[in-house]
Design a protein around this motif. Structure first.
Motif, PDB file in Angstrom:
ATOM      1  N   ASP A 127       0.794  -1.233   0.000  1.00 43.08           N
ATOM      2  CA  ASP A 127       0.000   0.000   0.000  1.00 43.08           C
ATOM      3  C   ASP A 127       0.826   1.282   0.000  1.00 43.08           C
ATOM      4  N   ASP A 128       2.063   1.218   0.495  1.00 46.21           N
ATOM      5  CA  ASP A 128       2.949   2.389   0.463  1.00 46.21           C
ATOM      6  C   ASP A 128       4.359   1.907   0.110  1.00 46.21           C
ATOM      7  N   LYS A 129       4.446   1.256  -1.032  1.00 43.48           N
ATOM      8  CA  LYS A 129       5.627   0.483  -1.412  1.00 43.48           C
ATOM      9  C   LYS A 129       6.907   1.314  -1.482  1.00 43.48           C
ATOM     10  N   GLU A 130       6.874   2.448  -2.149  1.00 46.09           N
ATOM     11  CA  GLU A 130       8.098   3.250  -2.327  1.00 46.09           C
ATOM     12  C   GLU A 130       8.628   3.744  -0.981  1.00 46.09           C
ATOM     13  N   TRP A 131       7.728   4.243  -0.161  1.00 49.22           N
ATOM     14  CA  TRP A 131       8.120   4.719   1.177  1.00 49.22           C
ATOM     15  C   TRP A 131       8.688   3.561   1.998  1.00 49.22           C
ATOM     16  N   TYR A 132       8.009   2.447   1.952  1.00 52.74           N
ATOM     17  CA  TYR A 132       8.426   1.264   2.709  1.00 52.74           C
ATOM     18  C   TYR A 132       9.824   0.806   2.303  1.00 52.74           C
ATOM     19  N   LEU A 133      10.068   0.687   0.998  1.00 51.05           N
ATOM     20  CA  LEU A 133      11.374   0.228   0.516  1.00 51.05           C
ATOM     21  C   LEU A 133      12.482   1.218   0.863  1.00 51.05           C
ATOM     22  N   GLU A 134      12.158   2.495   0.841  1.00 55.89           N
ATOM     23  CA  GLU A 134      13.154   3.511   1.211  1.00 55.89           C
ATOM     24  C   GLU A 134      13.556   3.379   2.684  1.00 55.89           C
ATOM     25  N   GLN A 135      12.550   3.211   3.564  1.00 49.47           N
ATOM     26  CA  GLN A 135      12.832   3.043   4.981  1.00 49.47           C
ATOM     27  C   GLN A 135      13.662   1.780   5.229  1.00 49.47           C
ATOM     28  N   LEU A 136      13.269   0.712   4.569  1.00 48.57           N
ATOM     29  CA  LEU A 136      13.942  -0.572   4.739  1.00 48.57           C
ATOM     30  C   LEU A 136      15.387  -0.512   4.266  1.00 48.57           C
TER      31      LEU A 136
END
Length: 282
Positions: free
Chosen positions: A267-276
Motif C-alpha cells: 500500500d505504500d511500497k516506495e516509502w516502505y522500501l526507502e525506509q527498509l
C-alpha cells in the motif's frame, strides 16, 4: 584390538545418526533460500500469509544479501504440524539460525511475523544484528484494553471448533470481509484470499488465539539490536497508546506510513522500501 574396532564402529554409527537427524529435522516452516552475500536476511510472513508476500521486497536485497524466506507450517498451503504455538515457532526459528550457523542475520517480520521478530530479539539478544517490524505491536489485545494480561493455559478449543466447523463458503465469506480492512491495493486481494483459504483451519484458529494472548511489552526491554518499527498510517492516531506499548524498547526507530493499511509493503511500497533500504544498509 577387538575393543578398538567396536569403539570405532560405535563412533561411526553415532556420527551417521547425527547426520541423518540433521538432514531430517523438521522445522515448523518451509524455507526458500535465495540471493548471495555474507550478511543474511530472514523474512517472516504474517498470519496466514505465504513467504511470497516478500517477493517484491527481496528483489531489492538479493544481490547483496542471502535471503531466507519462511512460510509457516499450516499457512498458505504448507503442510501443518502439531504444537502450533507462538513460542514454539519463535524457538524453532532461533534453532534454525543456530543449526545452520547463520551469523547475526537481520530479521524482518510482518504482522505476527513482526511479533516473532520482537520475541526472538528479546529472548535471543545475541543471535541477530537488526530487526524490522512491519505493522506489529508487542500486545495487540492491549490496544483495545491497556490493562490486558495474558491468560495462563489459555483454552483455544472453542475457537478451533468454530473455525473447523465452518463450511468452505462461510470461511471464504469471512475472509472476503476481512481482507479489505487490511489492504488497499486491490490487485493483491485474490492472492491474499487464496493464501487464507489454503491455510489449515486448525492452525489458523490455534495461532490466532495464541497470538491474541501474547504480550511482549515487558520482554522487549532485553532487545539490544537496532530495531526499525514501520506502522500503518492509521496508527498515527493512536500514537500515545503505541508509544506506551513500545516504551521498553530502547533501540527502536519508529516510522508511520503515509497511506494504506496493514500490508504496507503493497500500500505504500516506495516509502516502505526507502525506509527498509536506509536501515538495512546503514
Amino acid at each position: 584390538m577387538k575393543k578398538y574396532i567396536i569403539l570405532v564402529i560405535a563412533l561411526l554409527f553415532s556420527a551417521l545418526c547425527l547426520n541423518v537427524f540433521a538432514q531430517t529435522k523438521q522445522y515448523p516452516f518451509e524455507v526458500l533460500k535465495t540471493g548471495k552475500g555474507k550478511q543474511a536476511i530472514i523474512f517472516i510472513p504474517g498470519f496466514a500469509s505465504s513467504g511470497e508476500v516478500w517477493k517484491e521486497t527481496k528483489v531489492n536485497f538479493e544481490k547483496d544479501f542471502t535471503c531466507y524466506t519462511l512460510t509457516m507450517a499450516g499457512f498458505a498451503g504448507v503442510k501443518p504440524q502439531e504444537n502450533a504455538t507462538f513460542k514454539n515457532w519463535e524457538n524453532e526459528i532461533a534453532n534454525y539460525i543456530k543449526d545452520n550457523k547463520i551469523v547475526k542475520p537481520i530479521v524482518i517480520g510482518h504482522s505476527m511475523g513482526g511479533g516473532l521478530a520482537l520475541a526472538i530479539a528479546a529472548d535471543y539478544p545475541d543471535l541477530i544484528s537488526k530487526i524490522v517490524v512491519v505493522d506489529a505491536l508487542p500486545c495487540l489485545a492491549a490496544l483495545m484494553d491497556p490493562s490486558f494480561k495474558s491468560k495462563e493455559n489459555n483454552d483455544c478449543a472453542p475457537m478451533v471448533t468454530q473455525m473447523t466447523t465452518m463450511t468452505d463458503t462461510q470461511f471464504l465469506d469471512m475472509q472476503k470481509k476481512m481482507i479489505p480492512r487490511l489492504l488497499q491495493d486491490t490487485t493483491k486481494t485474490e492472492m491474499l484470499l487464496d493464501w487464507s483459504v489454503k491455510s489449515d483451519r486448525k492452525t489458523f484458529a490455534e495461532m490466532y488465539c495464541d497470538f491474541s494472548n501474547t504480550d511482549l511489552r515487558d520482554k522487549i526491554a532485553t532487545i539490544k539490536c537496532p530495531s526499525l518499527i514501520l506502522l500503518e498510517s492509521y496508527f498515527i492516531n493512536l500514537k500515545p497508546a503505541i508509544d506506551e506499548q513500545y516504551k521498553n524498547l530502547k533501540t527502536g526507530k519508529f516510522q508511520y506510513a503515509n497511506k494504506g493499511l496493514h500490508f504496507i509493503m503493497y500500500d505504500d511500497k516506495e516509502w516502505y522500501l526507502e525506509q527498509l533500504s536506509n536501515f538495512i544498509k546503514s
